[in-house]
Design a protein around this motif. Structure first.
Motif, PDB file in Angstrom:
ATOM      1  N   ASN A   1     -31.138 -16.978  19.358  1.00  0.00           N
ATOM      2  CA  ASN A   1     -31.203 -18.120  20.097  1.00  0.00           C
ATOM      3  C   ASN A   1     -31.753 -18.075  21.551  1.00  0.00           C
ATOM      4  OD1 ASN A   1     -30.129 -20.102  22.210  1.00  0.00           O
ATOM      5  ND2 ASN A   1     -29.055 -20.820  20.271  1.00  0.00           N
TER       6      ASN A   1
ATOM      7  N   ILE B   1     -29.500 -18.951  24.718  1.00  0.00           N
ATOM      8  CA  ILE B   1     -28.414 -18.038  24.891  1.00  0.00           C
ATOM      9  C   ILE B   1     -29.263 -16.649  25.663  1.00  0.00           C
ATOM     10  CG2 ILE B   1     -26.815 -16.513  23.992  1.00  0.00           C
ATOM     11  CD1 ILE B   1     -25.989 -18.746  22.213  1.00  0.00           C
TER      12      ILE B   1
ATOM     13  N   ILE C   1     -29.840 -17.157  29.308  1.00  0.00           N
ATOM     14  CA  ILE C   1     -28.427 -17.169  30.134  1.00  0.00           C
ATOM     15  C   ILE C   1     -28.026 -15.726  30.285  1.00  0.00           C
ATOM     16  CG2 ILE C   1     -25.963 -17.919  30.203  1.00  0.00           C
ATOM     17  CD1 ILE C   1     -26.928 -20.419  28.634  1.00  0.00           C
ATOM     18  N   HIS C   2     -28.283 -15.068  29.019  1.00  0.00           N
ATOM     19  CA  HIS C   2     -27.996 -13.731  28.935  1.00  0.00           C
ATOM     20  C   HIS C   2     -28.688 -12.953  30.196  1.00  0.00           C
ATOM     21  CE1 HIS C   2     -28.652  -9.499  27.080  1.00  0.00           C
ATOM     22  NE2 HIS C   2     -27.672  -9.399  27.747  1.00  0.00           N
TER      23      HIS C   2
ATOM     24  N   CYS D   1     -27.487 -13.737  33.932  1.00  0.00           N
ATOM     25  CA  CYS D   1     -26.328 -13.259  34.278  1.00  0.00           C
ATOM     26  C   CYS D   1     -26.371 -11.676  34.162  1.00  0.00           C
ATOM     27  CB  CYS D   1     -25.267 -13.552  33.241  1.00  0.00           C
ATOM     28  SG  CYS D   1     -24.935 -15.150  32.993  1.00  0.00           S
TER      29      CYS D   1
ATOM     30  N   SER E   1     -19.233  -8.994  30.671  1.00  0.00           N
ATOM     31  CA  SER E   1     -18.816 -10.170  29.814  1.00  0.00           C
ATOM     32  C   SER E   1     -19.985 -10.928  29.381  1.00  0.00           C
ATOM     33  CB  SER E   1     -18.099 -11.243  30.828  1.00  0.00           C
ATOM     34  OG  SER E   1     -17.021 -10.529  31.525  1.00  0.00           O
ATOM     35  N   ALA E   2     -21.188 -10.736  30.127  1.00  0.00           N
ATOM     36  CA  ALA E   2     -22.571 -11.590  29.869  1.00  0.00           C
ATOM     37  C   ALA E   2     -22.835 -10.724  28.499  1.00  0.00           C
ATOM     38  CB  ALA E   2     -23.460 -11.293  31.050  1.00  0.00           C
ATOM     39  N   GLN E   3     -22.732  -9.264  28.482  1.00  0.00           N
ATOM     40  CA  GLN E   3     -23.177  -8.744  27.179  1.00  0.00           C
ATOM     41  C   GLN E   3     -22.597  -9.292  25.765  1.00  0.00           C
ATOM     42  OE1 GLN E   3     -25.992  -7.315  28.224  1.00  0.00           O
ATOM     43  NE2 GLN E   3     -25.123  -7.824  30.016  1.00  0.00           N
TER      44      GLN E   3
ATOM     45  N   LEU F   1     -22.329 -12.267  25.204  1.00  0.00           N
ATOM     46  CA  LEU F   1     -23.209 -13.134  24.780  1.00  0.00           C
ATOM     47  C   LEU F   1     -24.313 -12.717  23.540  1.00  0.00           C
ATOM     48  CD1 LEU F   1     -24.248 -15.237  28.098  1.00  0.00           C
ATOM     49  CD2 LEU F   1     -22.781 -15.955  25.980  1.00  0.00           C
ATOM     50  N   PHE F   2     -24.791 -11.613  24.412  1.00  0.00           N
ATOM     51  CA  PHE F   2     -25.832 -10.624  23.436  1.00  0.00           C
ATOM     52  C   PHE F   2     -25.372 -10.057  22.073  1.00  0.00           C
ATOM     53  CE2 PHE F   2     -27.873  -6.580  22.279  1.00  0.00           C
ATOM     54  CZ  PHE F   2     -29.140  -7.050  21.880  1.00  0.00           C
TER      55      PHE F   2
ATOM     56  N   TRP G   1     -22.939 -11.440  20.392  1.00  0.00           N
ATOM     57  CA  TRP G   1     -22.889 -12.564  19.503  1.00  0.00           C
ATOM     58  C   TRP G   1     -23.991 -13.234  18.937  1.00  0.00           C
ATOM     59  CZ3 TRP G   1     -24.560 -17.774  19.592  1.00  0.00           C
ATOM     60  CH2 TRP G   1     -23.832 -18.500  18.443  1.00  0.00           C
ATOM     61  N   ASN G   2     -25.142 -13.368  20.010  1.00  0.00           N
ATOM     62  CA  ASN G   2     -26.387 -13.860  19.521  1.00  0.00           C
ATOM     63  C   ASN G   2     -27.254 -12.878  18.740  1.00  0.00           C
ATOM     64  OD1 ASN G   2     -28.692 -15.297  19.441  1.00  0.00           O
ATOM     65  ND2 ASN G   2     -29.195 -14.857  21.954  1.00  0.00           N
TER      66      ASN G   2
END
Ligand code: HEM
Ligand code: CU
Length: 583
Positions: A443, A446, A449-450, A453, A505-507, A509-510, A512-513
């Motif tokens: 995505n 995301i 954003i990843h 951040c 925390s931003a990781q 996102l990775f 999950w993505n």
């Protein structure tokens, strides 16, 4: 240049699960195995870094897994050592080269596999075993080693008497690294043999994608560097287990115990380690340089600016990296003239590094830039490389390094230029090649954003460390509360810890993505970025022998984007001249 002589192994993929996914000889599966190994290592390494950051600013916090929930000073050093070793060896050395290199080098040169598929499998399983041995060292009596990723002697050589973790834990550390060296040597031979011998028809050296150049030169460095570290590890093991004295001076008194050793040299370890160690930092970054050049060109829709200069500067960096190891030893008591020589050569490395940087900017200049997630990480890499490189120039002055050595300044320098820059290259590679590896897109929103951040986060973590270093804050101290002059720095440490939590925390996102997109991402076409190199000419999923028996011929260089007079803004390397559509 030589065309490969027929398929290296059978075109049919093995059917059974074990032969297909576990003991596979397919370079794509092995590459994926390396990437997953690196992902596990980086996850553990990141959790360990958060433990350090918690302990530094909240020393009394109760943490699971430590005696009475409290991180002792020795525990802190164990965590530092495990973090550094996992990150440097099992993430930065493993993923860009053995992971992405294994997966894409054979495809990009039009080969069915690596030159020695079985040795390739062996390299992976040696690396796997090395990581298991390293992790196991945390569970033996005395716990994991406390001597850092550089494992300086005599601390690492004299055994249990020197402190906790220096018995069995340290022995396992050395065994793990020795296994890792053996794996890296086999892998380097494989990369060299493959690149030299298995290039398809028409793929001359100066038509190779810069990724291939990066992996090739890294393999040269690995072949020369890991042999030295392996020898050093064997000598260290002999000192520990067979009473030799390579690294232990005579009549050493450790905690009141007189050791009977016969006059070895602790500095010999530093020389051997850094003769490996400085090339090693380039082993971590050169594949990233290749990947970044590749991605910048694709998403600028322009040829790489100064392709040949890129190849020559890559080679120059590789060569020079073997001549500067002394800059890690300025305070070891070396002759000031030696320090001067090492200082000058170190600064000379800045020249090819600057050429590369200007060429990356030249590639971007005037391009029709597409800010995809992969592109953002590639541009982020350039930014980090410049910031981290500038602090290196200060460290390369012996007079300044006297003060800055072993402070947080060095931590800031190498995390920006090696740690985070190489990780940005891995992120760029992941977002860029994911569609080829899994047939789906990650995505993009995301991903962006990843990026933002992470980019913001890492600067907030590592820039203030330069300030800490100037203020005299030593690295590897478990407590900043017990030394008076460090107390005023507490707010800076606090800020860094908060930034570390934000970045970690931003990781999520990775993660999950990545895992979500494997199953549910938007389906990808064969060549979604309109790339020119061979990986985009093969179907997805890539066939077992990569080209389904039809090996391509190469007609041109790797980065023919926006060529005047052509209908499309890209001309694939393997498109026959008569098929190229004119505008
Ligand atoms: C212009 C380029 C560079 C210069 C002038 C430079 C200079 C230096 C110097 C002098 C030190 C020793 C500092 C000390 O320990 O007191 C150092 C440490 C270090 N540098 Fe660089 N550097 C450069 C680029 C790089 C690159 C490209 C990487 C990695 C990709 C890197 C990774 C490291 C690491 C890992 C250490 C610390 C190792 C340790 O003590 O644990 N440097 N650098
Ligand atoms: Cu160095």
């Amino acid at each position: 240049m030589s065309a490969h002589a027929g398929p290296v192994h059978h075109a049919e993929a093995p059917k059974g699960f074990i032969r297909h996914y576990i003991f596979s000889v397919d370079h794509k599966i092995i590459g994926t195995q390396y990437i997953l190994l690196g992902l596990s290592a980086v996850t553990i390494g990141m959790v360990l870094s958060l433990i350090m950051r918690i302990h530094l600013v909240w020393p009394n916090a109760h943490l699971w897994g430590f005696a009475n929930g409290i991180v002792s000073p020795e525990d802190y050093l164990r965590v530092v050592t495990m973090h550094g070793t996992l990150m440097v060896f099992f993430v930065l050395t493993t993923v860009p080269q053995s992971g992405f290199g294994n997966y894409f080098l054979p495809i990009q040169i039009g080969a069915p596999d690596m030159a020695f598929p079985r040795i390739n499998m062996l390299s992976f399983w040696f690396t796997f075993l090395a990581m298991i041995v390293l992790l196991a060292s945390a569970f033996v009596p005395g716990g994991a080693s406390i001597s850092g990723w550089t494992s300086y002697a005599p601390l690492s050589a004299v055994g249990e008497v020197a402190g906790p973790g220096l018995g069995m834990g340290q022995t396992l550390w050395v065994v793990s690294i020795a296994l890792f060296c053996a794996a890296s040597l086999m892998s380097a031979l494989n990369f060299l043999g493959t690149t030299i011998d298995l290039r398809t028809k028409g793929l001359s050296l100066m038509r190779m994608p810069l990724t291939v150049w990066g992996w090739f030169i890294t393999a040269c460095l690995a072949l020369l560097a890991f042999g030295v570290l392996l020898a050093a590890c064997i000598l260290l093991l002999l000192d520990r287990l067979a009473s030799t004295s390579f690294f232990i001076p005579a009549n050493l008194d450790v905690s009141g115990v007189l050791l009977h050793h016969g006059g070895g040299s602790p500095l010999l370890w530093q020389h051997l380690f850094w003769f490996f160690g400085h090339p090693e930092v380039y082993i971590a970054i050169l594949p990233g340089m290749g990947i970044i050049s590749h991605v910048l060109s694709t998403f600028s829709r322009k040829p790489v600016f100064g392709y040949k200069a890129m190849v020559y500067s890559l080679s120059a960096i590789g060569f020079l990296s073997f001549t500067v190891w002394g800059h890690h030893m300025f305070i070891s008591g070396m002759n000031p003239y030696s320090a001067l020589a090492f200082s000058i050569i170190t600064l000379v490395i800045g020249v090819p590094s600057a050429i590369k940087t200007f060429n990356w900017l030249g590639t971007l200049w005037g391009g029709r830039i597409q800010f995809t997630a992969a592109m953002l990480f590639a541009i982020g890499f350039v930014s980090l490389f410049v910031t981290g490189g500038l602090s290196g120039i200060f460290l390369a002055q012996p007079a300044l390094d006297l003060y800055l050595h072993d402070t947080y300044y060095v931590i800031g320098h190498f995390h920006l230029i090696m740690g985070v820059a190489a990780i940005f290259a891995m992120f760029a590679a992941t977002y860029y090649w994911f569609p080829k590896m899994f047939g789906r897109h990650m995505n993009e929103t995301i991903g962006k954003i990843h990026f933002w951040c992470t980019f913001l986060g890492v600067y907030c973590i590592f820039m203030p460390m330069h300030y800490l270093g100037y203020a005299g804050d030593p690295r590897r101290y478990a407590s900043i509360e017990s030394v008076n002059y460090l107390l005023p720095l507490h707010p800076v440490h606090y800020f860094i810890s908060i930034a570390a939590f934000f970045t970690a925390s931003a990781q999520l996102l990775f993660y999950w993505n990545f895992f979500w997109s494997i199953k549910h991402g938007k389906p990808a076409e064969r060549n979604p970025w309109h790339g020119t190199t061979l990986e985009w000419s093969v179907s997805t999923p890539v066939p077992h022998d990569n080209f389904a028996g039809h090996y391509p011929t190469i007609y041109r260089g790797p980065y023919e984007y926006s060529v005047p007079g052509m209908r499309d803004d890209y001309v694939p390397q393997d498109l026959a001249p008569e098929l190229v559509a004119k505008a």
